[in-house]
Design a protein around this motif. Sequence first.
Motif, mmCIF file in Angstrom:
data_model
loop_
_atom_site.group_PDB
_atom_site.id
_atom_site.type_symbol
_atom_site.label_atom_id
_atom_site.label_comp_id
_atom_site.label_asym_id
_atom_site.label_seq_id
_atom_site.Cartn_x
_atom_site.Cartn_y
_atom_site.Cartn_z
ATOM 1 N N MET A 1 17.015 -9.527 10.877
ATOM 2 C CA MET A 1 16.785 -11.158 10.931
ATOM 3 C C MET A 1 17.944 -11.360 11.943
ATOM 4 O O MET A 1 18.994 -11.047 12.190
ATOM 5 C CB MET A 1 17.292 -11.591 9.454
ATOM 6 C CG MET A 1 17.867 -12.913 9.328
ATOM 7 S SD MET A 1 17.105 -13.263 7.953
ATOM 8 C CE MET A 1 18.912 -14.547 8.310
ATOM 9 N N ASN A 3 19.430 -13.316 15.081
ATOM 10 C CA ASN A 3 20.597 -15.156 14.376
ATOM 11 C C ASN A 3 20.908 -15.718 16.721
ATOM 12 O O ASN A 3 20.551 -14.687 16.952
ATOM 13 C CB ASN A 3 21.844 -15.035 13.801
ATOM 14 C CG ASN A 3 22.800 -14.339 14.134
ATOM 15 O OD1 ASN A 3 23.219 -13.941 15.357
ATOM 16 N ND2 ASN A 3 23.540 -13.412 13.428
ATOM 17 N N THR A 43 16.238 -21.604 16.095
ATOM 18 C CA THR A 43 15.331 -21.697 17.068
ATOM 19 C C THR A 43 15.392 -21.436 18.077
ATOM 20 O O THR A 43 16.504 -21.956 18.631
ATOM 21 C CB THR A 43 13.870 -22.815 17.163
ATOM 22 O OG1 THR A 43 14.627 -23.892 17.194
ATOM 23 C CG2 THR A 43 13.317 -22.170 15.510
ATOM 24 N N ALA A 60 2.834 -12.304 14.945
ATOM 25 C CA ALA A 60 4.060 -12.847 13.927
ATOM 26 C C ALA A 60 3.660 -14.107 14.372
ATOM 27 O O ALA A 60 4.940 -15.054 14.514
ATOM 28 C CB ALA A 60 4.828 -12.485 14.274
ATOM 29 N N GLN A 62 4.824 -16.637 11.644
ATOM 30 C CA GLN A 62 5.813 -16.663 10.805
ATOM 31 C C GLN A 62 7.240 -16.568 11.862
ATOM 32 O O GLN A 62 7.933 -17.347 12.013
ATOM 33 C CB GLN A 62 6.600 -15.542 9.862
ATOM 34 C CG GLN A 62 7.196 -14.430 9.879
ATOM 35 C CD GLN A 62 6.002 -12.868 10.854
ATOM 36 O OE1 GLN A 62 4.909 -13.924 10.997
ATOM 37 N NE2 GLN A 62 6.760 -12.656 10.960
ATOM 38 N N ALA A 63 6.703 -15.573 13.034
ATOM 39 C CA ALA A 63 8.492 -15.800 13.632
ATOM 40 C C ALA A 63 7.943 -17.044 15.281
ATOM 41 O O ALA A 63 8.504 -17.144 16.172
ATOM 42 C CB ALA A 63 8.157 -14.741 14.225
ATOM 43 N N THR A 80 11.311 -18.095 16.021
ATOM 44 C CA THR A 80 12.208 -18.713 14.722
ATOM 45 C C THR A 80 13.164 -17.242 14.473
ATOM 46 O O THR A 80 12.956 -16.312 14.573
ATOM 47 C CB THR A 80 11.397 -18.603 13.505
ATOM 48 O OG1 THR A 80 10.838 -20.089 13.331
ATOM 49 C CG2 THR A 80 12.192 -18.441 12.088
ATOM 50 N N ALA A 82 15.456 -16.395 12.582
ATOM 51 C CA ALA A 82 15.667 -15.444 10.780
ATOM 52 C C ALA A 82 14.349 -14.726 10.775
ATOM 53 O O ALA A 82 13.953 -13.357 10.318
ATOM 54 C CB ALA A 82 15.582 -16.649 9.833
ATOM 55 N N ALA A 83 13.359 -14.739 11.760
ATOM 56 C CA ALA A 83 11.724 -13.885 11.482
ATOM 57 C C ALA A 83 11.639 -12.747 12.690
ATOM 58 O O ALA A 83 10.568 -12.020 12.448
ATOM 59 C CB ALA A 83 10.897 -15.361 11.369
ATOM 60 N N VAL A 84 12.656 -12.593 13.259
ATOM 61 C CA VAL A 84 12.392 -11.330 14.000
ATOM 62 C C VAL A 84 13.534 -10.048 13.619
ATOM 63 O O VAL A 84 14.980 -10.956 13.623
ATOM 64 C CB VAL A 84 12.011 -11.743 15.291
ATOM 65 C CG1 VAL A 84 11.300 -12.692 15.531
ATOM 66 C CG2 VAL A 84 13.860 -12.186 15.764
ATOM 67 N N ASP A 85 13.797 -9.050 13.532
ATOM 68 C CA ASP A 85 14.394 -7.809 13.348
ATOM 69 C C ASP A 85 15.119 -8.479 15.198
ATOM 70 O O ASP A 85 14.560 -8.413 16.031
ATOM 71 C CB ASP A 85 14.481 -6.593 13.240
ATOM 72 C CG ASP A 85 13.610 -6.183 13.997
ATOM 73 O OD1 ASP A 85 13.184 -6.318 14.939
ATOM 74 O OD2 ASP A 85 12.686 -5.461 13.461
ATOM 75 N N GLU A 88 11.927 -6.722 18.279
ATOM 76 C CA GLU A 88 11.571 -8.235 18.225
ATOM 77 C C GLU A 88 12.533 -8.780 19.597
ATOM 78 O O GLU A 88 11.457 -9.506 19.925
ATOM 79 C CB GLU A 88 11.055 -8.584 17.237
ATOM 80 C CG GLU A 88 10.214 -9.613 17.331
ATOM 81 C CD GLU A 88 8.357 -9.179 18.502
ATOM 82 O OE1 GLU A 88 7.959 -9.698 19.075
ATOM 83 O OE2 GLU A 88 7.786 -7.961 18.217
#
Length: 104
Positions: A1, A3, A43, A60, A62-63, A80, A82-85, A88
């Motif tokens: 996740m 930030n 975002t 993806a 969601q991302a 987004t 929080a939806a990616v590491d 990514e």
Amino acid sequence: MANASDLRRVAMSLEGTTEAPHFDRAAFKVKRIYATLAADGLTANLNLAPDEQEFKVMMAPQAFAPIQNAWGRKGWTTMTLAAVDEAELRAALEMAWQHALPKR
């Protein structure tokens, strides 16, 4: 996740990147802006090619999502965080960064 701190650190590690205010966002650019970070840090908007955007959204959803305006039809994409590491995040930023490099 990921930030906002991760985004800033990765973006600033890409050669030639500078950060500057852009309306209510932080913009990351080389010759042109390739990413902006929302004021709330949740975002980021990335300048992708339309086919890259389509792929990211398909893989993806969601991302990644197209921005809902003319900029989005040109490839600008909301990510987004929080939806990616971090991997990514780095891949997406590097993809956008490539589009901002000066033409050789």
